[in-house]
Design a protein around this motif. Structure first.
Motif, PDB file in Angstrom:
ATOM      1  N   GLN A  45       5.631  -4.524 -28.481  1.00 35.98           N
ATOM      2  CA  GLN A  45       6.034  -3.973 -29.966  1.00 35.98           C
ATOM      3  C   GLN A  45       4.861  -3.113 -30.204  1.00 35.98           C
ATOM      4  OE1 GLN A  45       5.978  -6.043 -33.801  1.00 35.98           O
ATOM      5  NE2 GLN A  45       8.214  -5.808 -33.769  1.00 35.98           N
ATOM      6  N   ILE A  46       5.012  -2.028 -30.805  1.00 39.78           N
ATOM      7  CA  ILE A  46       4.149  -1.158 -31.397  1.00 39.78           C
ATOM      8  C   ILE A  46       3.873  -1.496 -33.069  1.00 39.78           C
ATOM      9  CG2 ILE A  46       3.302   1.251 -31.966  1.00 39.78           C
ATOM     10  CD1 ILE A  46       3.821   0.781 -28.816  1.00 39.78           C
ATOM     11  N   ALA A  47       2.673  -1.914 -33.382  1.00 42.06           N
ATOM     12  CA  ALA A  47       2.633  -2.488 -34.685  1.00 42.06           C
ATOM     13  C   ALA A  47       2.788  -1.362 -35.629  1.00 42.06           C
ATOM     14  CB  ALA A  47       1.231  -2.872 -34.779  1.00 42.06           C
ATOM     15  N   SER A  48       3.583  -1.897 -36.996  1.00 39.40           N
ATOM     16  CA  SER A  48       3.775  -1.052 -38.089  1.00 39.40           C
ATOM     17  C   SER A  48       4.863   0.113 -37.588  1.00 39.40           C
ATOM     18  CB  SER A  48       2.520  -0.327 -38.403  1.00 39.40           C
ATOM     19  OG  SER A  48       1.520  -1.367 -39.071  1.00 39.40           O
ATOM     20  N   SER A  49       5.533  -0.152 -36.623  1.00 32.89           N
ATOM     21  CA  SER A  49       6.693   0.632 -36.353  1.00 32.89           C
ATOM     22  C   SER A  49       7.900   0.211 -35.929  1.00 32.89           C
ATOM     23  CB  SER A  49       6.209   1.806 -35.437  1.00 32.89           C
ATOM     24  OG  SER A  49       6.455   1.043 -34.046  1.00 32.89           O
ATOM     25  N   ASN A  50       9.008   0.806 -35.585  1.00 29.71           N
ATOM     26  CA  ASN A  50      10.155   0.326 -35.076  1.00 29.71           C
ATOM     27  C   ASN A  50      10.209   0.704 -33.565  1.00 29.71           C
ATOM     28  OD1 ASN A  50      10.539   3.193 -35.578  1.00 29.71           O
ATOM     29  ND2 ASN A  50      12.460   3.129 -35.113  1.00 29.71           N
ATOM     30  N   LEU A  51       8.769   0.877 -32.808  1.00 31.51           N
ATOM     31  CA  LEU A  51       8.799   1.309 -31.447  1.00 31.51           C
ATOM     32  C   LEU A  51       8.393   0.266 -30.552  1.00 31.51           C
ATOM     33  CD1 LEU A  51       6.952   4.978 -32.256  1.00 31.51           C
ATOM     34  CD2 LEU A  51       9.427   4.502 -31.669  1.00 31.51           C
ATOM     35  N   LEU A  52       8.744   0.369 -29.284  1.00 27.54           N
ATOM     36  CA  LEU A  52       8.404  -0.515 -28.341  1.00 27.54           C
ATOM     37  C   LEU A  52       7.846   0.154 -26.965  1.00 27.54           C
ATOM     38  CD1 LEU A  52      11.982  -2.384 -28.239  1.00 27.54           C
ATOM     39  CD2 LEU A  52       9.467  -3.469 -29.238  1.00 27.54           C
ATOM     40  N   LEU A  53       6.668  -0.365 -26.471  1.00 22.71           N
ATOM     41  CA  LEU A  53       6.176   0.135 -25.360  1.00 22.71           C
ATOM     42  C   LEU A  53       6.872  -0.506 -24.207  1.00 22.71           C
ATOM     43  CD1 LEU A  53       4.067   2.004 -23.799  1.00 22.71           C
ATOM     44  CD2 LEU A  53       2.509   0.261 -24.143  1.00 22.71           C
ATOM     45  N   LEU A  54       7.501   0.296 -23.389  1.00 21.33           N
ATOM     46  CA  LEU A  54       8.180  -0.518 -22.015  1.00 21.33           C
ATOM     47  C   LEU A  54       7.687   0.268 -20.814  1.00 21.33           C
ATOM     48  CD1 LEU A  54      10.383  -2.157 -20.767  1.00 21.33           C
ATOM     49  CD2 LEU A  54      11.921  -0.434 -21.452  1.00 21.33           C
ATOM     50  N   ILE A  55       7.208  -0.889 -19.932  1.00 22.99           N
ATOM     51  CA  ILE A  55       6.581  -0.346 -18.699  1.00 22.99           C
ATOM     52  C   ILE A  55       7.262  -1.133 -17.702  1.00 22.99           C
ATOM     53  CG2 ILE A  55       4.398  -0.318 -17.188  1.00 22.99           C
ATOM     54  CD1 ILE A  55       3.880   0.969 -20.108  1.00 22.99           C
ATOM     55  N   THR A  56       7.763  -0.326 -16.486  1.00 29.30           N
ATOM     56  CA  THR A  56       8.345  -1.076 -15.479  1.00 29.30           C
ATOM     57  C   THR A  56       7.817  -0.688 -14.433  1.00 29.30           C
ATOM     58  OG1 THR A  56      10.045   0.731 -15.163  1.00 29.30           O
ATOM     59  CG2 THR A  56      10.483  -0.746 -16.920  1.00 29.30           C
ATOM     60  N   ASP A  57       8.130  -1.415 -13.131  1.00 32.43           N
ATOM     61  CA  ASP A  57       7.610  -0.997 -11.676  1.00 32.43           C
ATOM     62  C   ASP A  57       8.516   0.147 -11.082  1.00 32.43           C
ATOM     63  OD1 ASP A  57       7.175  -1.083  -8.944  1.00 32.43           O
ATOM     64  OD2 ASP A  57       7.664  -3.107  -8.726  1.00 32.43           O
ATOM     65  N   ALA A  58       8.019   1.026 -10.854  1.00 35.72           N
ATOM     66  CA  ALA A  58       8.860   2.394 -10.442  1.00 35.72           C
ATOM     67  C   ALA A  58       9.056   2.340  -8.754  1.00 35.72           C
ATOM     68  CB  ALA A  58       8.131   3.601 -10.738  1.00 35.72           C
ATOM     69  N   THR A  59       8.518   1.083  -8.247  1.00 34.47           N
ATOM     70  CA  THR A  59       8.541   1.167  -6.721  1.00 34.47           C
ATOM     71  C   THR A  59       9.845   0.435  -6.086  1.00 34.47           C
ATOM     72  OG1 THR A  59       7.307  -0.790  -6.698  1.00 34.47           O
ATOM     73  CG2 THR A  59       6.075   1.251  -6.330  1.00 34.47           C
ATOM     74  N   CYS A  60      10.289  -0.441  -6.982  1.00 35.72           N
ATOM     75  CA  CYS A  60      11.439  -1.242  -6.674  1.00 35.72           C
ATOM     76  C   CYS A  60      12.867  -0.579  -7.259  1.00 35.72           C
ATOM     77  CB  CYS A  60      11.321  -2.671  -7.351  1.00 35.72           C
ATOM     78  SG  CYS A  60      12.607  -3.789  -6.814  1.00 35.72           S
ATOM     79  N   ASP A  61      13.570  -0.515  -6.319  1.00 34.99           N
ATOM     80  CA  ASP A  61      14.800   0.121  -6.562  1.00 34.99           C
ATOM     81  C   ASP A  61      16.069  -0.658  -6.958  1.00 34.99           C
ATOM     82  OD1 ASP A  61      17.071   1.769  -6.663  1.00 34.99           O
ATOM     83  OD2 ASP A  61      17.484   2.146  -4.623  1.00 34.99           O
ATOM     84  N   CYS A  62      16.225  -0.870  -8.267  1.00 35.23           N
ATOM     85  CA  CYS A  62      17.340  -1.651  -8.769  1.00 35.23           C
ATOM     86  C   CYS A  62      18.823  -1.079  -9.331  1.00 35.23           C
ATOM     87  CB  CYS A  62      16.757  -2.426 -10.211  1.00 35.23           C
ATOM     88  SG  CYS A  62      15.886  -3.863  -9.685  1.00 35.23           S
ATOM     89  N   SER A  63      18.731   0.099  -8.574  1.00 38.58           N
ATOM     90  CA  SER A  63      19.916   1.003  -9.140  1.00 38.58           C
ATOM     91  C   SER A  63      21.413   0.548  -8.595  1.00 38.58           C
ATOM     92  CB  SER A  63      19.834   2.492  -8.404  1.00 38.58           C
ATOM     93  OG  SER A  63      19.818   2.177  -6.994  1.00 38.58           O
TER      94      SER A  63
END
Length: 1096
Positions: A1009-1027
């Protein structure tokens, strides 16, 4: 797993399996250090908070309101007292409209009493179609003299003449017919009454007299425009206000002969007759249709044995079914009559239906006997059911029997030989049903359901310029009778007078500032239908045009306030009760993409003298408090004059639309003139003006603060902060531009073109409403989605806002909201700078990849909001989209972990696409051109009879030819019910992470969560294909009902309150006045007109 989340048992099992049953062949995932992501979120959040607090001035504004808390009073609103006060004011306003109509009725009846019919009368009048028209010699055409027209703001800026009325006639009514000329001459007496009424009550809008002969006298006078084919199809006698005022509620069974002898044109005429009868019915009426040949069948099997309310949906449904009827077999009418009498008796005995008039409409080409035994058993001697007969075709062999049936059952007999005969002959039954009321001289006041007057010119421009829920109006109407003694037993109805009441005028009496940020007022009818509600959406888009939905005026309260599942609120309001109810509700926002969870308190009461009820909704908490501040006029006036200040122009600070000299004033100009004493005649809302003055003083320092910032801005570091703005609970707004106006990315923001961003009669701005439901000091970041952005391109700006709260004696109120608009580029720049580690970072304490950057190919980095919409992504095409559509695997896990929850929303006012072959209810059942085409096959084989029977002057009767052409394009939308998901972030979960099993690899993700906001930082692994995970979509789905459920819904009779009066019979009624044949001469010119049009 590291982090905090809430998990269901299945999610726990899944996670255990993910960790403990990994196969050796599974490739190790990219490990993302949690500490790194948290540090990125903290750095980015701190940078953002610094920018938005600095350039919005939110901390200064919060301090200024904090400083005045000792002088503030926060008062709890008494909802019941408020709704009763509003109701009394509305009753008073509506009573003035009734008095105006009563004066018109008296004048019309006196004029008729003193008028002697003159069959050779010659009289020129202002024909609204012909006024100001000239011939080739530059002379005014007959009935088209000079008629001065001027634009008038009070009448939606239409060109009108406020000193005189003029006359409109449908194309199929001869404008110099003796009956028309005598009626127009007699009704000239209404002109001075129209003008006097308008002078007495300048809030009056259209006033009119609709004559039973077909002419329509309208004040103020206007120029009436024909449609694109030169046809004027508007007939006042078809309007709901006319029919409702002319008759009492009615239960009707229509019986139609579909035996083999009805083939061809007769069937066409019969179908058109049924459609015309259906058009004379309204929400207070009940109906069913039975077709008979060798056997009796209900055209809608689901309605077997009952009557259904004649609302728009049911009428259109019947028209579709009747359109599909085919003639075959032998006709046996006695069984159909027996079935009809049984239904009517059962409903009457059970206290169902209209409980007033009951009638059977028999449509046939002949009756071999008079069926006296049936009538003797079921209808005599009381004759509680009238029987109206319509003999189709020119054959008169069985005419005596058909006429005998009507005359011996207090009905009326007509013969319909051509399509042109249908309208006038169907109207006869209304005159018969009106006789008891006319003889008794009962002037019932009626109020119609809500409707849009799309018959007037420029209706499309009005649709586009106003909030949808405020386009509607209601009509107050009263019947006009002949007082002549010699015709008393005939009960002659002269017509109906009426006046329109725009519902926005009623809602002005329930001002927004008294209802809080999320509060609103709404109105509904005795039938449970919405008159006015901020969530009512009566229009839909067809191509680029806005059009009324087919069922826009029969939207039930339960379809808008759909959380009222047990219909407790609906039942109480229909019964005219005064009371209170509390409900937890889900409020859709931002075109359904977001939702607020509120506890609403509903306060309701009836509006005396009308069939309407009023509801007032206050949201629990800050929505039930009103703030009272005090300041001097001198100090407040000084601050009102600052250039950056403007007001909610739809709010009524001062009444400017009555006095013509005041109409040119904006609300701000009016307030200033009121306070300076320049306009002593101005009537203003002193409580609202006092709140406005207080807010002007408290917010005044913002101007100097913003101006200083603008002058000292560093274009290098803060390039992209474009605007700061604020709004207060009194509708006051201020803003400042940090860049030149030509550089503003979103130019419609805070303008009339972007209604969601300003204060309107319906709502507070969207950025204000969203901020009010988040903790004060926390900022709401909102991106315009790709579909809604100006020009339709990728989003360019982010709107940021926060609420300013005040607290007195433990009561918290929202005083204002403040924010900035920043370019998305600035947000992106800060994001990419914050989400990277320098190459010389100390990685010794980190478990995972290091140094790490969101620019690395091994990572996908997103900034998403609390509803899952993407603000920042490496791929620009994903900005503004829902995250679940981009990465279904991660979104699914976030839902399973409880970080996001799915909320199912319902829309009972939706429009859905229908298959190509669908018979749309929007298509007129038998526009004459369609009728003409339907008879072409028959025409070839029987052309000579066609020349005798088919009078194509009926061509003029229909709505217009355009409908036939539209049908060729195939209507693609019809009303339906839909449901759709909204996803909401659970703010208690500050951070989470997880692994997703994706076949031969595991995909890691980290959310912070980003403090004092309605935002979220979201980091994902780009090398693993979950399509292979399906996307999580926001698809809207039509709710399909199976046959039995659909039938049950159609048969169900919702609670309704019947009108107070009923006029079914009168002992002095002349029942022997029961009709004869109707002949219409053939016009060769009109006969050939459809052929000419077809050849174009």
């Amino acid at each position: 797993m590291v982090g905090t989340w809430r998990m269901g048992p299945w999610a726990v099992l899944w996670m255990m399996l993910s960790f403990f049953f990994l196969l050796p062949s599974v490739r190790a995932q990219t490990k993302i250090p949690l500490e790194t992501v948290k540090s990125w979120a903290d750095a980015f959040g701190g940078e953002l908070y610094s920018i938005v607090t600095k350039y919005s001035g939110s901390l200064l504004l919060q301090k200024k309101y904090k400083d005045v808390e000792p002088t503030l009073k926060i008062k709890e609103v008494d909802g019941l007292e408020l709704v009763k006060k509003f109701s009394e004011q509305m009753e008073s306003m509506l009573r003035r409209k009734v008095e105006a109509v009563e004066r018109l009725v008296e004048a019309a009846e006196d004029a008729d009493l003193n008028h002697e019919y003159n069959s050779s009368l010659e009289f020129d009048y202002y024909n609204s179609l012909l006024i100001n028209e000239k011939d080739e010699n530059d002379n005014y055409v007959e009935l088209g003299d000079e008629f001065i027209l001027e634009p008038n703001e009070h009448f939606s800026n239409l060109m009108v003449n406020t000193t005189y009325s003029d006359i409109q006639l449908p194309t199929n009514v001869y404008n110099k017919d003796p009956d028309i000329l005598n009626g127009v001459y007699m009704s000239e007496a209404l002109n001075p009454i129209f003008v006097d009424n308008f002078e007495r009550d300048p809030t009056l809008t259209w006033q009119y007299f609709g004559s039973s002969t077909g002419f329509f006298r309208l004040y103020p006078g206007i120029k009436w425009l024909p449609d694109e084919n030169g046809v004027v199809s508007f007939d006042c006698r078809n309007r709901g206000w006319y029919i409702q005022a002319a008759t009492s509620p009615k239960d009707i069974v229509i019986i139609v002969d579909v035996s083999g002898s009805m083939k061809g044109l007769r069937m066409t005429i019969a179908k058109h007759t049924i459609a015309t009868i259906l058009d004379t019915l309204g929400e207070n009426d009940f109906v069913n249709i039975i077709a008979y040949n060798d056997y009796v069948h209900f055209v809608e099997p689901c309605f077997k044995g009952i009557l259904v309310q004649a609302d728009r949906d049911n009428r259109e449904h019947f028209k579709q079914l009747v359109d599909e009827l085919q003639a075959k077999g032998v006709g046996t009418v006695n069984k159909a009559l027996t079935e009809s009498f049984k239904i009517l008796r059962e409903f009457r005995d059970a206290g169902q239906g209209g409980l007033c008039n009951q009638a059977i409409m028999l449509i046939t080409d002949g009756a071999v006997e008079d069926y006296e035994a049936v009538f003797e058993k079921y209808n005599w001697p009381d004759r509680k059911v009238r029987v109206f007969t319509y003999l189709i075709g020119r054959e008169v062999t069985f005419a005596p029997n058909v006429k005998w049936i009507a005359c011996n059952n207090k009905g009326y007999y007509t013969q319909i030989s051509t399509l042109a005969d249908v309208q006038e002959n169907v109207m006869e039954y209304l005159h018969v049903l009106s006789r008891p009321m006319v003889i008794n001289h009962d002037h019932d006041i009626i109020w119609t359901e809500a409707y849009m007057d799309s018959a007037l010119p420029q209706s499309e421009e009005l649709f586009a310029s106003q909030a949808q829920s405020l386009l509607l109006m209601t009509t107050v109407a009263m019947p006009v009778f002949s007082k002549k003694n010699e015709t008393r037993s005939h009960g002659i109805l002269l017509g109906v007078v009426g006046s329109d009441v725009p519902l926005r005028e009623l809602l002005k009496l329930a001002p927004r500032y008294k209802l809080g940020v999320h509060g609103y007022a709404f109105l509904n009818t005795n039938n449970g239908y919405i008159l006015s509600h901020p969530d009512l959406r009566p229009l839909y888009k067809e191509g680029k045009k806005l059009k009324p939905k087919p069922n826009y005026n029969s939207v039930d309260l339960s379809e808008v306030e759909w959380e009222d599942r047990d219909e407790i609120l609906r039942t109480a309001m229909i019964n005219g009760e005064t009371g209170y109810l509390s409900m937890d509700v889900k409020v859709p926002m931002d075109k359904g993409k977001r939702v607020l969870f509120l506890t609403n308190d509903y306060f309701f009461t009836d509006i005396s003298g009308t069939p309407f009820s009023l509801g007032v909704v206050l949201s629990r908490g800050h929505g039930e408090y009103i703030m009272l501040g005090n300041t001097s006029v001198e100090e407040g006036l000084h601050d009102l004059l600052q250039p950056d200040l403007f007001l909610a122009n739809e709010w009524i600070y001062c009444i400017t639309d009555i006095d013509p000299d005041h109409r040119k004033l904006s609300q701000l100009e009016a307030v200033i003139r009121f306070l300076t004493g320049e306009e002593p005649d101005l009537e203003c809302d002193e409580e609202l003006v006092q709140e406005l003055l207080f807010d002007a003083v408290v917010t005044a320092p913002m101007e100097a603060y913003w101006t200083t910032l603008a002058l000292n801005m560093s274009m290098e570091t803060e390039a992209g902060v474009e605007m700061a703005f604020l709004g207060t609970r009194a509708g006051l707004m201020r803003n400042v531009l940090y860049v030149g106006s030509e550089k503003i990315s979103n130019r419609i923001f805070l303008t009339q073109k972007d209604k969601e961003s300003i204060f309107t009669m319906d709502h507070f701005p969207l950025w204000y409403r969203r901020a009010a439901e988040h903790p004060p000091g926390s900022f709401i970041y909102s991106i315009v989605s790709e579909d809604d952005s100006e020009g339709g391109g990728l989003p360019k700006v982010v709107t940021v806002s926060t609420a300013v709260a005040v607290s007195v004696d433990g009561k918290m109120g929202i005083a204002a909201a403040v924010g900035v608009q920043i370019k998305l580029e600035l947000l992106q720049h800060k994001f990419w700078m914050a989400t990277q580690q320098p190459n010389d970072s100390d990685c010794s304490a980190l478990d995972g990849a290091c140094p790490l950057s969101c620019q690395d190919d091994i990572l996908n980095c997103f900034l998403i909001d609390n509803n899952g919409f993407i603000l920042i992504s490496k791929r620009p095409s994903e900005i503004g989209k829902f995250f679940g559509a981009v990465d279904g695997s991660v979104m699914t896990q976030l839902i399973n972990m409880g970080m996001f929850r799915r909320v199912t929303m319902h829309d009972y006012q939706a429009m859905c696409k229908v298959p190509y072959h669908h018979h749309s209810g929007a298509r007129p059942l038998l526009s004459p051109i369609y009728a003409f085409l339907a008879t072409v096959k028959w025409l070839i084989s029987d052309f000579l009879i066609f020349l005798l029977e088919f009078n194509v002057s009926s061509f003029w009767h229909s709505d217009n030819l355009a409908d036939a052409h539209k049908h060729k394009k195939h209507d693609t939308l019809q009303p339906c019910d839909t449901e759709y998901p909204v996803f909401v972030y659970e703010p208690a979960i500050k951070e989470t992470n997880g692994l997703i099993e994706c076949g031969d690899c595991q995909k890691m993700f980290v959310v912070q969560q980003i403090a004092s906001s309605n935002l979220l930082l979201l980091i994902t692994d780009a090398t693993c294909d979950c399509s292979f995970f399906p996307p999580v979509l926001l698809d809207v789905k039509e709710v399909k009902y199976n046959t039995s459920v659909k039938c049950e819904r159609m048969r169900s009779q919702k609670l309704r309150r019947r009108p107070d009066t009923c006029h079914a019979f009168h002992p002095e009624e002349n029942a022997q006045d029961c009709g004869g044949t109707a002949e219409v001469s053939i016009s060769p010119t009109l006969l050939l007109l459809p052929l000419a049009l077809l050849l174009q």
